[in-house]
Write a protein that holds these residues in place. Sequence first.
Motif, PDB file in Angstrom:
ATOM      1  N   VAL A 223       6.249   4.093  64.898  1.00  0.00           N
ATOM      2  CA  VAL A 223       5.862   2.844  64.246  1.00  0.00           C
ATOM      3  C   VAL A 223       4.926   3.199  63.097  1.00  0.00           C
ATOM      4  N   ASN A 224       5.288   2.791  61.888  1.00  0.00           N
ATOM      5  CA  ASN A 224       4.473   3.051  60.709  1.00  0.00           C
ATOM      6  C   ASN A 224       3.569   1.858  60.411  1.00  0.00           C
ATOM      7  N   THR A 225       2.340   2.152  60.037  1.00  0.00           N
ATOM      8  CA  THR A 225       1.413   1.106  59.628  1.00  0.00           C
ATOM      9  C   THR A 225       0.258   1.752  58.859  1.00  0.00           C
ATOM     10  N   PHE A 226      -0.750   0.954  58.529  1.00  0.00           N
ATOM     11  CA  PHE A 226      -1.982   1.470  57.924  1.00  0.00           C
ATOM     12  C   PHE A 226      -3.063   1.575  58.992  1.00  0.00           C
ATOM     13  N   SER A 227      -4.040   2.425  58.733  1.00  0.00           N
ATOM     14  CA  SER A 227      -5.174   2.527  59.654  1.00  0.00           C
ATOM     15  C   SER A 227      -6.000   1.259  59.646  1.00  0.00           C
ATOM     16  N   GLY A 228      -5.978   0.552  58.516  1.00  0.00           N
ATOM     17  CA  GLY A 228      -6.875  -0.575  58.324  1.00  0.00           C
ATOM     18  C   GLY A 228      -8.199  -0.119  57.740  1.00  0.00           C
ATOM     19  N   CYS A 229      -9.003  -1.096  57.336  1.00  0.00           N
ATOM     20  CA  CYS A 229     -10.338  -0.812  56.804  1.00  0.00           C
ATOM     21  C   CYS A 229     -11.265  -1.950  57.219  1.00  0.00           C
ATOM     22  N   PRO A 230     -12.383  -1.631  57.886  1.00  0.00           N
ATOM     23  CA  PRO A 230     -13.316  -2.671  58.328  1.00  0.00           C
ATOM     24  C   PRO A 230     -14.231  -3.127  57.195  1.00  0.00           C
ATOM     25  N   GLY A 231     -15.084  -4.074  57.514  1.00  0.00           N
ATOM     26  CA  GLY A 231     -16.164  -4.444  56.612  1.00  0.00           C
ATOM     27  C   GLY A 231     -17.323  -3.486  56.776  1.00  0.00           C
ATOM     28  N   ASP A 232     -18.507  -3.897  56.300  1.00  0.00           N
ATOM     29  CA  ASP A 232     -19.662  -3.010  56.385  1.00  0.00           C
ATOM     30  C   ASP A 232     -20.671  -3.444  57.451  1.00  0.00           C
ATOM     31  N   HIS A 233     -20.389  -4.544  58.161  1.00  0.00           N
ATOM     32  CA  HIS A 233     -21.206  -4.969  59.293  1.00  0.00           C
ATOM     33  C   HIS A 233     -20.422  -6.032  60.062  1.00  0.00           C
ATOM     34  N   GLU A 234     -20.919  -6.436  61.214  1.00  0.00           N
ATOM     35  CA  GLU A 234     -20.167  -7.326  62.099  1.00  0.00           C
ATOM     36  C   GLU A 234     -19.814  -8.669  61.460  1.00  0.00           C
ATOM     37  N   ASP A 235     -20.656  -9.161  60.583  1.00  0.00           N
ATOM     38  CA  ASP A 235     -20.428 -10.479  59.997  1.00  0.00           C
ATOM     39  C   ASP A 235     -19.817 -10.409  58.598  1.00  0.00           C
ATOM     40  N   ALA A 236     -19.277  -9.255  58.227  1.00  0.00           N
ATOM     41  CA  ALA A 236     -18.668  -9.105  56.901  1.00  0.00           C
ATOM     42  C   ALA A 236     -17.438  -9.992  56.790  1.00  0.00           C
ATOM     43  N   LYS A 237     -17.080 -10.326  55.559  1.00  0.00           N
ATOM     44  CA  LYS A 237     -15.911 -11.165  55.310  1.00  0.00           C
ATOM     45  C   LYS A 237     -14.745 -10.359  54.754  1.00  0.00           C
ATOM     46  N   TYR A 238     -15.051  -9.276  54.021  1.00  0.00           N
ATOM     47  CA  TYR A 238     -14.013  -8.488  53.373  1.00  0.00           C
ATOM     48  C   TYR A 238     -14.156  -7.010  53.728  1.00  0.00           C
ATOM     49  N   PRO A 239     -13.037  -6.255  53.665  1.00  0.00           N
ATOM     50  CA  PRO A 239     -13.116  -4.809  53.900  1.00  0.00           C
ATOM     51  C   PRO A 239     -14.004  -4.128  52.864  1.00  0.00           C
ATOM     52  N   ASN A 240     -14.569  -3.009  53.259  1.00  0.00           N
ATOM     53  CA  ASN A 240     -15.414  -2.215  52.382  1.00  0.00           C
ATOM     54  C   ASN A 240     -14.934  -0.769  52.475  1.00  0.00           C
ATOM     55  N   TRP A 241     -14.438  -0.235  51.353  1.00  0.00           N
ATOM     56  CA  TRP A 241     -13.860   1.118  51.333  1.00  0.00           C
ATOM     57  C   TRP A 241     -14.801   2.069  50.594  1.00  0.00           C
ATOM     58  N   PRO A 242     -15.673   2.781  51.300  1.00  0.00           N
ATOM     59  CA  PRO A 242     -16.589   3.702  50.624  1.00  0.00           C
ATOM     60  C   PRO A 242     -15.845   4.900  50.046  1.00  0.00           C
ATOM     61  N   VAL A 243     -16.155   5.243  48.797  1.00  0.00           N
ATOM     62  CA  VAL A 243     -15.466   6.369  48.155  1.00  0.00           C
ATOM     63  C   VAL A 243     -16.445   7.370  47.534  1.00  0.00           C
ATOM     64  N   ALA A 244     -17.741   7.237  47.823  1.00  0.00           N
ATOM     65  CA  ALA A 244     -18.729   8.171  47.288  1.00  0.00           C
ATOM     66  C   ALA A 244     -19.818   8.401  48.344  1.00  0.00           C
ATOM     67  N   PRO A 245     -20.355   9.623  48.437  1.00  0.00           N
ATOM     68  CA  PRO A 245     -21.358   9.920  49.459  1.00  0.00           C
ATOM     69  C   PRO A 245     -22.776   9.468  49.100  1.00  0.00           C
ATOM     70  N   TRP A 246     -22.972   9.053  47.856  1.00  0.00           N
ATOM     71  CA  TRP A 246     -24.305   8.631  47.404  1.00  0.00           C
ATOM     72  C   TRP A 246     -24.155   7.457  46.442  1.00  0.00           C
ATOM     73  N   PRO A 247     -25.044   6.466  46.454  1.00  0.00           N
ATOM     74  CA  PRO A 247     -26.225   6.334  47.304  1.00  0.00           C
ATOM     75  C   PRO A 247     -25.899   6.349  48.804  1.00  0.00           C
ATOM     76  N   ASN A 248     -26.895   6.686  49.588  1.00  0.00           N
ATOM     77  CA  ASN A 248     -26.702   6.950  51.006  1.00  0.00           C
ATOM     78  C   ASN A 248     -26.191   5.749  51.796  1.00  0.00           C
ATOM     79  N   ASP A 249     -26.317   4.558  51.222  1.00  0.00           N
ATOM     80  CA  ASP A 249     -25.779   3.366  51.889  1.00  0.00           C
ATOM     81  C   ASP A 249     -24.304   3.557  52.259  1.00  0.00           C
ATOM     82  N   PHE A 250     -23.566   4.214  51.369  1.00  0.00           N
ATOM     83  CA  PHE A 250     -22.138   4.382  51.605  1.00  0.00           C
ATOM     84  C   PHE A 250     -21.865   5.264  52.827  1.00  0.00           C
ATOM     85  N   GLN A 251     -22.695   6.292  53.008  1.00  0.00           N
ATOM     86  CA  GLN A 251     -22.546   7.145  54.185  1.00  0.00           C
ATOM     87  C   GLN A 251     -22.851   6.368  55.456  1.00  0.00           C
TER      88      GLN A 251
END
Length: 322
Positions: free
Chosen positions: A108-136
Amino acid sequence: MKLGVFTVLFSQKPFEEALDYIASKGLDAIELGTGAYPGNAHCDPAALLADEGKLKAFKQAVDSRGLTISALSCHANPLHPQKAIAKEADDIIRLTVELAQRLEVPVVNTFSGCPGDHEDAKYPNWPVAPWPNDFQEILDWQWTNKVIPYWTETGKFASDRGVKFGLELHGGFSVHTPATLLRLREAAGEVIGANLDPSHMWWQGIDPVQAVHILGREGAIHHFHAKDTTIDPINVNKHGVTDMQSYSLMLDRAWQFRTVGYGHDLKVWADILSALRLVGYDYVVSIEHEDGLMSIDEGFTKAVNNLQQILIKEPVGEMWWV
């Protein structure tokens, strides 16, 4: 190897008419959309699972034309922070796994999905940089609390039914590179593998041949898509590889999808197929046509003709020269 096609390309055709057309091109296999982003024009899991007669007729329609089903595909975001969206994705993934079991389809093929950045987030958040440290911090939270728990549980659901997942390595989702796929596979088990699509490797700056080696040595390629990409040498310097412009703005985009042989020549594709054979992948090469410069029929036909020249079909046999 066998040559197949992702049949969402022919969603406008009735199922059996699409099968006849595909068989007339000399293909061996089909990959069917079962819902979510690909839609379910040819394969509705709920309807087929509810009616044994429909299920048998469906399978007979495929078998009678000498075709096999390489995978059922339901690309979606089961980790979406909006619970209703995530549940809808999870429901279709689980239904698709159940249908795959009944049809004896291994992947079965699919995507892994992408979560938000906290439990009450509304949209996915895709971090693509290690800095600022918030992304890590976001990335660590996502994998610890969402990605690994979901796929460990869902992977067991599939494994218990003799089905594997082919996660497409696609930008915008948590699993998008060989490294992220292997990270999830290590945590959730060998039920997790890649639906490897070279087109998404090229625009991320990854050599597909090396991706095949990295994943193939771990037995982590469960399915393979045949789609090409071209990168515009001028536009990429303006927009970068994470170009957010619409796919329809082809003259201005940094990169765009092409049919096989129109982004990279057949020697490059022969190298990819040889690498697949080298690491032991002897399954289906499934054409996915998303070329904005070609019609459905022309893009598909050119991909078929190009791949038939270089596809390695026969068993290796003995090395008679040594």
